[in-house]
Design a protein around this motif. Sequence first.
Motif, PDB file in Angstrom:
ATOM      1  N   ASN A 411       0.805  -1.224   0.000  1.00  0.00           N
ATOM      2  CA  ASN A 411       0.000   0.000   0.000  1.00  0.00           C
ATOM      3  C   ASN A 411       0.837   1.272   0.000  1.00  0.00           C
ATOM      4  O   ASN A 411       0.348   2.342   0.379  1.00  0.00           O
ATOM      5  CB  ASN A 411      -0.954   0.004   1.195  1.00  0.00           C
ATOM      6  CG  ASN A 411      -0.237   0.063   2.534  1.00  0.00           C
ATOM      7  OD1 ASN A 411       0.960  -0.211   2.631  1.00  0.00           O
ATOM      8  ND2 ASN A 411      -0.973   0.398   3.580  1.00  0.00           N
ATOM      9  N   TYR A 469      -3.742   6.154  -7.184  1.00  0.00           N
ATOM     10  CA  TYR A 469      -3.336   5.251  -6.107  1.00  0.00           C
ATOM     11  C   TYR A 469      -3.883   5.737  -4.769  1.00  0.00           C
ATOM     12  O   TYR A 469      -4.410   4.956  -3.960  1.00  0.00           O
ATOM     13  CB  TYR A 469      -1.810   5.197  -6.093  1.00  0.00           C
ATOM     14  CG  TYR A 469      -1.191   4.028  -5.374  1.00  0.00           C
ATOM     15  CD1 TYR A 469      -1.339   2.732  -5.841  1.00  0.00           C
ATOM     16  CD2 TYR A 469      -0.404   4.225  -4.240  1.00  0.00           C
ATOM     17  CE1 TYR A 469      -0.730   1.656  -5.188  1.00  0.00           C
ATOM     18  CE2 TYR A 469       0.205   3.168  -3.592  1.00  0.00           C
ATOM     19  CZ  TYR A 469       0.037   1.885  -4.070  1.00  0.00           C
ATOM     20  OH  TYR A 469       0.636   0.822  -3.435  1.00  0.00           O
ATOM     21  N   ARG A 474      -4.612   4.063  -0.934  1.00  0.00           N
ATOM     22  CA  ARG A 474      -3.231   3.717  -0.619  1.00  0.00           C
ATOM     23  C   ARG A 474      -2.417   4.970  -0.292  1.00  0.00           C
ATOM     24  O   ARG A 474      -2.960   6.067  -0.204  1.00  0.00           O
ATOM     25  CB  ARG A 474      -2.603   2.939  -1.784  1.00  0.00           C
ATOM     26  CG  ARG A 474      -3.015   1.474  -1.820  1.00  0.00           C
ATOM     27  CD  ARG A 474      -4.446   1.237  -2.259  1.00  0.00           C
ATOM     28  NE  ARG A 474      -4.704   1.665  -3.627  1.00  0.00           N
ATOM     29  CZ  ARG A 474      -4.318   1.011  -4.724  1.00  0.00           C
ATOM     30  NH1 ARG A 474      -3.649  -0.118  -4.605  1.00  0.00           N
ATOM     31  NH2 ARG A 474      -4.634   1.454  -5.929  1.00  0.00           N
TER      32      ARG A 474
END
Length: 785
Positions: A411, A469, A474
Amino acid sequence: MPQPENTDLSLVDAYWRAANYLSAGQIYLLDNPLLTRPLAPEHIKPRLLGHWGTTPGLNFVYAHLNRVINARDLNVLFVTGPGHGGPALLANTWLEGSYTETHPNVSRDAEGMRTLFRQFSFPGGVPSHVAPEVPGSIHEGGELGYSLAHAFGAAFDNPDLVVACVVGDGEAETGPLAASWHGNKFLDPAHDGAVLPILHLNGYKIANPAILARIPHDELDALLRGYGYAPHYVEGDDPAALHPRMAQVLDEVVDEIRRIQEAARAGDTGRPRWPMVVLRTPKGWTGPAEVDGVPVEGTWRSHQVPLAGVRDNPRHLALLVDWLKSYRPEELFDADGGPKPELLALAPRGELRMGATPHANGGLLLRDLRLPGTAPYAVEVTKHGTTTSEPTRVMGRMLRDVLTLNADRRNFRLFGPDETASNRLDAVFDVTARQWLAERLPTDEHLGTDGRVVEVLSEHLCQGFLEGYLLTGRHGLFNCYEAFTHIVDSMFNQHAKWLGTHRKLDWRRPVASLNYLLSSHVWRQDHNGFSHQDPGFIDHVMNKKAEVVRVYLPPDTNTLLSVTDHCLRSRDYVNVVVAGKNFTPDWLGPEEAALHCARGAGIWEWAGTDHGLTEPDVVLACAGDAPTLEVVAATALLREHLPELRIRVVNVVDLMRLQPETEHPHGMPDREFDALFTTDKPVIFAYHGYPWLIHRLTYRRTNHRDIHVRGYKEEGTTTTPFDMLVLNDMDRYRLVIDVIDRVPGLGVKAAGLRQLMQDQRTRHHDHIREHGEDLPEVRDWTWPY
């Protein structure tokens, strides 16, 4: 033609018609949403805003994706690239129920439909773009060029996700989108999800033809195959033919995606040729074919509002009625105005609805980073300013361990334009590689199919990947040369605006902050020259809402570690950290650095002579590593030559502290600012960037008239590090002269010192031209006290 799986395409067509009806209604109707009464001018909005042209194509894709989600039990995130597709996504999320769940006042009945229509592009309502208010979205509709980069960022480390990204043919003309096709060289089918680009060719932008829609088929096919895709074509204007073709193609591409992923997850490390869809349909499909004798459907005239005179022109009003009734709303909505049960059967259930996917509300999936703290990397400082270290190199060791601690969670990633090593973060390569699925040669280093570092020489792609992302739950960091961060000015704008709106929606959960590390900065780009010398990204950031942006200028290694730890823990911000990669004096020990960063600005008692206990004669303030060095060196000269002068040294780490607390959450109340900077003493402020920003932040302060700022003033070239400071009048000798000139009564007493400082500048000028390096007393200087 083989029939698609589990298909009732008449249901798909009905769903598409319902979405088209709802989309057109949003553009035109203020009341009478189901046409239960004769449509009258008072039922029409006084200002017709919105965009029809791309909408029916988006509705077509959405309806067909619903079918394949149900048939294959897929997790799909929908990214809307065309800039003006707002009506489509609002219509579809209302149909599937996710819009009502996030906006309970917009119920799935006639009154809710009226609200849906009335609020669209209306004062106090919702924008005409796909904005944060639309559930299922991570991409603002006005962000032309970034959709595919966002899609790839969303797919990284999401192995079960398919990101369906509709790319508009106008959007496809932008530079960022053209580069984004290369995202397939970074997508690892073993550990990442899939991106399904759907290039929608409807022929026109606002008023001009679209390039990709006007080149020969063979040329388009060669282009897309050259990018590494396997294109599947769905083309035409007859729904009866296009529904089965679209269903067949989606089944084929999902099969291809599964084959690619299964092979990779069984050990195949080759780069796949991912499938994509090319959908060619008329612009303004199913809308009015002709208005006032002029073609509309299939032309640029359908881009926005095909019928502009509906309130005043009875013929246009009649055309609107015919248009809306062509969708046969009586077949689609029940007597209460809700979608009929058989229509709702096409909508997936629960989180499989594209408007309800948690991947579009990333805070629902966000897990805290495991962080190592700063202690393992802290630089020992036994005496202020007598040792040196490379701040970003030490930071790289910290990021290396962040990657290690979170390896199982997958992550956290670093993004940058081929500058990770150049910016001294290369310790990360001890534990990971650069993600890379193109060809590899024996001479390559640190390339792998499962790297946590994504490097591509496009700041747009780095930013877009990271945004996708972050918005899907994340964490990450974007490192870049300071001068070239300007390339993503517009992308930063949109992300900051997205966060500003996102924070006001209680159903959207906080996401990890967008963290910038700007290194190789203006004061140490002496070797690359003028083109690489620009600190203005900070000014750009400062224009955004105070609750969203933060700017940090750590002066040394330990303060950088503290700031980095803070930024990686934060949520819903854009954090800009400017830090040098070259050897820099270690000013503060770890505990001092933590306390100083917590304050954001403070007195360095060890450097000044007022010790923070008496009223100073002058305040020497600094923000940034190079300015801090020059202020402290200037202080040493003043202590040597004018020992009776009471000097206060103030360092600012958090630039927002200079604002009043009414302007920014980090701002100082006037009483605190006055205590720190005084109300009537000269303040000589050495600042990393353009001087006027400090004036802008402090113009309301009591002693603003006494604040004199030195900074970058567009003087640059290929030269030595110290000469950059001299060229911009921010060197230690110039700062001493500023003190002499501005402290009342000091000019006459210190005339000799002033002359000595001028002479030193002349010596410097002559020395670098003879020897090519800075004066030894500058190059080797350390804090003497």
